[in-house]
Design an enzyme around this catalytic site. Structure first.
Site, short mmCIF file in Angstrom:
data_model
loop_
_atom_site.label_atom_id
_atom_site.label_comp_id
_atom_site.label_asym_id
_atom_site.label_seq_id
_atom_site.Cartn_x
_atom_site.Cartn_y
_atom_site.Cartn_z
N ASP A 134 37.36 40.46 9.58
CA ASP A 134 36.92 40.87 10.91
C ASP A 134 36.26 42.23 10.75
O ASP A 134 36.94 43.23 10.48
CB ASP A 134 38.12 40.95 11.86
CG ASP A 134 37.74 41.38 13.27
OD1 ASP A 134 36.58 41.80 13.48
OD2 ASP A 134 38.60 41.30 14.16
N ASN A 142 26.02 39.90 7.98
CA ASN A 142 25.44 38.93 8.91
C ASN A 142 26.15 38.89 10.26
O ASN A 142 25.54 38.54 11.27
CB ASN A 142 25.47 37.54 8.26
CG ASN A 142 25.14 36.44 9.25
OD1 ASN A 142 24.00 36.28 9.66
ND2 ASN A 142 26.15 35.67 9.65
N THR A 181 20.83 29.25 17.37
CA THR A 181 22.23 29.44 16.98
C THR A 181 23.07 29.64 18.23
O THR A 181 22.55 29.84 19.34
CB THR A 181 22.42 30.67 16.07
OG1 THR A 181 22.11 31.85 16.82
CG2 THR A 181 21.52 30.60 14.84
N LYS A 215 20.77 46.93 16.66
CA LYS A 215 20.01 46.52 15.48
C LYS A 215 19.07 47.62 14.99
O LYS A 215 18.77 47.70 13.79
CB LYS A 215 19.23 45.23 15.78
CG LYS A 215 20.12 44.01 15.96
CD LYS A 215 20.96 43.71 14.72
CE LYS A 215 21.71 42.40 14.82
NZ LYS A 215 22.47 42.08 13.60
N SER A 235 16.90 42.41 13.42
CA SER A 235 16.19 41.63 14.44
C SER A 235 14.83 42.27 14.68
O SER A 235 14.66 43.49 14.49
CB SER A 235 16.99 41.65 15.75
OG SER A 235 16.21 41.18 16.83
N SER A 250 34.95 34.99 7.63
CA SER A 250 35.12 34.49 8.99
C SER A 250 36.30 35.20 9.65
O SER A 250 37.32 35.44 9.00
CB SER A 250 35.36 32.98 8.97
OG SER A 250 35.63 32.49 10.27
#
Length: 236
Positions: free
Chosen positions: A53, A79, A194, A165, A138, A32
């Site tokens: 990061d 991700n 999301t 992507k 995606s 995170s």
């Protein structure tokens, strides 16, 4: 025991993927950018929090050193992703309004981020007996779909997100060829509700994360260099 790192995992698909893999017996590093949010999310799941990061080389290298010190890595899930072309009101910045700065911002996380991660973590993965990389892509990365009238994604007006992507897909192919001992695949989780899409998705995070978690458990003799969703292979 399998050790897995998931970037962008304090919420959404990353968080749910962590939940599913912990249930499957993985030790999960929950990556995170926000250290406090990451700690809270990791505590909720029983994961290990790590600040990372993907747009910052020093942050990525620091995380790699910590994980190496702690014993190494078996699975990397790229991700973390952004879509600044999506407005809160449902509008999308299309070709007419596209700027180089918007492309640069999107690519720094979505395309350059996985390269930074792979550069830093490949030495750890190569020491694993069953290394796996999952790149979250995606369906908008499919050139053939987006180019064909009537196909999913054809009417999407944005440029930056699908282009980033599509780069992820090419990264997947080229790294899979370069490192045949690592299972490296691109995954389309589906249109999942999301924060990324302002919760406009049609499926739950549990449904979307299932294919990511499944591909994270690809065995050494499993597929590599593929682009898949929950139903099977997608056209490039």
């Amino acid at each position: 025991m399998t050790t897995t790192l998931i970037t962008g995992a304090n919420k959404g698909l990353g968080f749910e993927t962590a939940r599913q893999l912990i249930a499957a017996g993985h030790v999960v590093y929950l990556g995170s950018r926000d250290e406090e949010r990451g700690r809270r999310a990791a505590a909720e799941l029983g994961a290990r929090a790590i600040r990372i990061d993907v747009t910052d080389d020093a942050s990525v290298l620091s995380a790699a050193k910590i994980i190496e010190r702690d014993g190494g890595l078996d699975v990397l899930i790229n991700n973390a992703g952004i879509a600044p072309e999506w407005g809160d009101d449902g509008t999308v910045i299309g070709a007419a309004e596209l700027t180089a700065e918007l492309m640069r911002e999107t690519f720094d996380t979505n395309a350059f981020g996985p390269v930074r991660m792979l550069r830093a973590f490949l030495p750890l993965l190569q020491r694993s007996a069953a290394p796996v990389v999952v790149n979250v892509s995606s369906s908008l990365a499919s050139l053939s779909r987006v180019a064909t009238p009537g196909r999913p994604g054809h009417d999407y007006p944005g440029v930056a997100y699908p282009a980033s992507k599509a780069v992820v897909n090419m990264i997947t192919i080229q790294y899979a060829k370069a490192f045949p001992g690592i299972r490296i695949n691109a995954v389309e989780p589906g249109f999942t509700s999301t924060d990324l899409n302002r919760n406009a998705g049609r499926q739950t995070v549990a449904e979307g994360a299932a294919i990511i978690a499944r591909m994270a458990q690809t065995p050494p003799d499993g597929p590599t260099g593929t682009y898949v969703d929950a139903t099977g292979s997608l056209p490039w």
